[in-house]
Scaffold this active site. Structure first.
Site, mmCIF file in Angstrom:
data_model
loop_
_atom_site.group_PDB
_atom_site.id
_atom_site.type_symbol
_atom_site.label_atom_id
_atom_site.label_comp_id
_atom_site.label_asym_id
_atom_site.label_seq_id
_atom_site.Cartn_x
_atom_site.Cartn_y
_atom_site.Cartn_z
ATOM 1 N N ASP A 197 0.861 -1.183 0.000
ATOM 2 C CA ASP A 197 0.000 0.000 0.000
ATOM 3 C C ASP A 197 0.902 1.240 0.000
ATOM 4 O O ASP A 197 1.577 1.520 0.984
ATOM 5 C CB ASP A 197 -0.884 -0.025 1.258
ATOM 6 C CG ASP A 197 -1.964 1.045 1.247
ATOM 7 O OD1 ASP A 197 -1.935 1.921 0.360
ATOM 8 O OD2 ASP A 197 -2.839 1.014 2.137
ATOM 9 N N ASP A 208 -4.119 6.933 -3.747
ATOM 10 C CA ASP A 208 -3.962 5.903 -2.714
ATOM 11 C C ASP A 208 -4.420 4.585 -3.312
ATOM 12 O O ASP A 208 -5.590 4.434 -3.681
ATOM 13 C CB ASP A 208 -4.817 6.286 -1.496
ATOM 14 C CG ASP A 208 -4.637 5.339 -0.322
ATOM 15 O OD1 ASP A 208 -3.827 4.426 -0.413
ATOM 16 O OD2 ASP A 208 -5.334 5.540 0.698
ATOM 17 N N HIS A 277 -12.210 5.792 2.550
ATOM 18 C CA HIS A 277 -12.284 7.157 3.049
ATOM 19 C C HIS A 277 -12.231 8.156 1.905
ATOM 20 O O HIS A 277 -11.740 7.864 0.812
ATOM 21 C CB HIS A 277 -11.119 7.428 4.004
ATOM 22 C CG HIS A 277 -9.790 6.986 3.461
ATOM 23 N ND1 HIS A 277 -8.978 7.787 2.695
ATOM 24 C CD2 HIS A 277 -9.144 5.790 3.556
ATOM 25 C CE1 HIS A 277 -7.893 7.114 2.346
ATOM 26 N NE2 HIS A 277 -7.958 5.894 2.853
ATOM 27 N N HIS A 285 -6.851 10.997 4.954
ATOM 28 C CA HIS A 285 -8.151 10.589 5.472
ATOM 29 C C HIS A 285 -9.036 11.817 5.593
ATOM 30 O O HIS A 285 -8.865 12.634 6.502
ATOM 31 C CB HIS A 285 -8.010 9.882 6.827
ATOM 32 C CG HIS A 285 -7.340 8.552 6.727
ATOM 33 N ND1 HIS A 285 -6.610 7.993 7.757
ATOM 34 C CD2 HIS A 285 -7.271 7.665 5.718
ATOM 35 C CE1 HIS A 285 -6.134 6.816 7.381
ATOM 36 N NE2 HIS A 285 -6.526 6.602 6.136
ATOM 37 N N GLU A 310 -11.354 0.979 -0.516
ATOM 38 C CA GLU A 310 -10.470 -0.118 -0.117
ATOM 39 C C GLU A 310 -11.231 -1.106 0.757
ATOM 40 O O GLU A 310 -12.066 -0.721 1.573
ATOM 41 C CB GLU A 310 -9.236 0.404 0.609
ATOM 42 C CG GLU A 310 -9.485 1.125 1.903
ATOM 43 C CD GLU A 310 -8.199 1.575 2.573
ATOM 44 O OE1 GLU A 310 -7.197 0.823 2.520
ATOM 45 O OE2 GLU A 310 -8.186 2.679 3.148
ATOM 46 N N GLU A 405 -7.269 -1.772 -3.215
ATOM 47 C CA GLU A 405 -7.704 -0.382 -3.067
ATOM 48 C C GLU A 405 -7.480 0.397 -4.352
ATOM 49 O O GLU A 405 -6.485 0.200 -5.047
ATOM 50 C CB GLU A 405 -6.925 0.270 -1.922
ATOM 51 C CG GLU A 405 -7.211 1.743 -1.705
ATOM 52 C CD GLU A 405 -6.406 2.321 -0.556
ATOM 53 O OE1 GLU A 405 -6.815 3.346 0.014
ATOM 54 O OE2 GLU A 405 -5.340 1.741 -0.225
#
Length: 424
Positions: A197, A208, A277, A285, A310, A405
């Site tokens: 990640d 992300d 998120h 976040h 994710e 994700e």
């Protein structure tokens, strides 16, 4: 374009590689239970299987050269590859052909190109990582090779462009937030389930994206379940969609899968206290959470928002808690001014503000920057709530967790999966 060049070492190099692998296994033995929490019996099993999974001494080692041309120079006109486009349906289907909304998009073209540049960097870095990662490697080496490639392709430049957060390489029952600290000698094994990640940012626009890396095919069904659940969440997401509805759809798909490991059948469980998120500039976040189980908030997604969709699937309890040594830290986005007594805390905060801002960082990066004797200062910043600790999140030991994700952008006329690639 040839982004990757291969060099086959001769038999002499093969011998050296074999010696390096042996040292790696000895380090793993000395590690015992530490960051990845594996026990000694499992470690012995991993070693024997690792010999089957890694290249044998009679096979040539193929060394993968990292891509070296920055993405910006690969696309000199500034037009970067567009992600996967998904049209809105139902009450939002009119958006696809609305001229007014298309004009609104043209006014935001700079934002689109920034995030697409970050996404293209991510795709090329992970393509490189997926080729060089193999059993017997130190986790530290894996992270540093990924991060160095990331820095080069994005042309790291302070807060203008760079790495969005530390590279997570959580193993087995560790779901998230593990990256090795300096001196960590954990070695990747054939039977490990590793969540890779990492993120890239350009002018604060963060991509992300994560995948699960395994060598043993017995985990394929677990990965399929989580990948399918993530794609379901992406499909369900959209303008005016309730977050709770996305979570319910994800859980239904995830928990329809079963996986057989070592003669025992496990239902794949969505980890109920982990979620996706929203993403804001320089804030990984955001203010909204995307649940991966039913029963979440009825808050709606809105036009112009970025989301990290994710999902985490586990063969364990489906619930994580904080454990193990902390490596991830992040400045509190809304931290008030706090008088600091320690001079070391003040100088460390100055470095954090200048180098990372409100982006996450890790202790390895502080070491890389030449910071010394900073642990007391870092502890002081955490106690003052100026910096937040983000310890590893773990399920029950002996279980396996997988993660997938993607970052999506709810454009006025369509939904763009900006991080989508040919790999997943």
């Amino acid at each position: 374009k040839q982004w990757y060049q291969r060099r086959v070492r001769g038999s002499k190099s093969n011998g050296k590689a074999g010696k390096g692998k042996s040292k790696g296994k000895a380090s793993a033995k000395g590690k015992g239970k530490q960051s990845n929490g594996r026990d000694s019996n499992k470690e012995k099993s991993d070693k024997s299987k690792g010999e089957n999974g890694a290249a044998s001494s009679s096979e040539p080692i193929v060394e993968i050269e990292p891509p070296s041309v920055p993405v910006r120079l690969q696309f000199p006109d500034g037009n970067y590859p567009v992600g996967q486009i998904m049209e809105y349906v139902g009450n939002n289907s009119y958006r696809t052909t609305s001229e007014e909304l298309r004009e609104r998009e043209r006014l935001s073209l700079d934002i689109y190109q920034d995030v697409r540049r970050a996404a293209e960097v991510h795709r090329q870095v992970r393509a490189y990582a997926q080729k060089f990662i193999r059993p017997g490697m130190l986790m530290t080496d894996i992270c540093e090779r990924i991060e160095n490639c990331n820095r080069k392709l994005v042309e790291e430049n302070g807060l203008e462009a760079g790495i969005a957060f530390p590279t997570g390489v959580s193993l087995n029952h560790v779901a998230a937030h593990y990256t090795p600290n300096t001196g960590d000698k954990t070695v990747l094994q054939y039977d490990d389930v590793m969540k890779v990640d990492f993120g890239t940012q350009v002018r604060g626009y963060i991509v992300d994206c994560a995948w699960t890396h395994t060598f043993n095919p017995k985990y394929d069904k677990l990965k399929e379940a989580v990948r399918d659940a993530t794609n379901t969440g992406i499909k369900e997401a959209g303008i005016d969609v309730r977050l709770c509805d996305v979570g319910e759809a994800i859980q239904e798909v995830m928990e329809s899968y079963e996986v057989e490991l070592n003669g025992k059948t496990h239902q794949v469980k969505a980890i109920r206290n982990l979620c996706g998120h929203s993403i804001l500039p320089y804030k990984i976040h955001g203010t909204k959470s995307v649940p991966i189980i039913k029963g979440g908030e009825a808050t709606k997604m809105e036009e112009g928002e970025f989301f990290a969709i994710e999902t985490f699937g586990s063969t364990g309890r489906g619930f994580v808690q904080e454990d193990l040594e902390c490596s991830h830290y992040m400045k509190n986005f809304e931290a008030p001014h706090v008088p600091l007594r320690l001079a070391r805390a003040k100088s460390l905060l100055s470095h954090i503000n200048k180098t990372y801002g409100t982006l996450a960082f890790c202790r390895r990066w502080l070491d890389r920057a030449g910071e010394e004797k900073y642990l007391m200062g870092l502890k002081s910043l955490c106690e003052a709530d100026v910096v937040r600790e983000c310890p590893p999140l773990v399920d029950v030991q002996g279980s396996y967790v997988a993660q997938y994700e993607h970052t999506i952008y709810l454009r006025p006329t369509c939904k763009e999966v900006v991080s989508r690639g040919t790999d997943y």
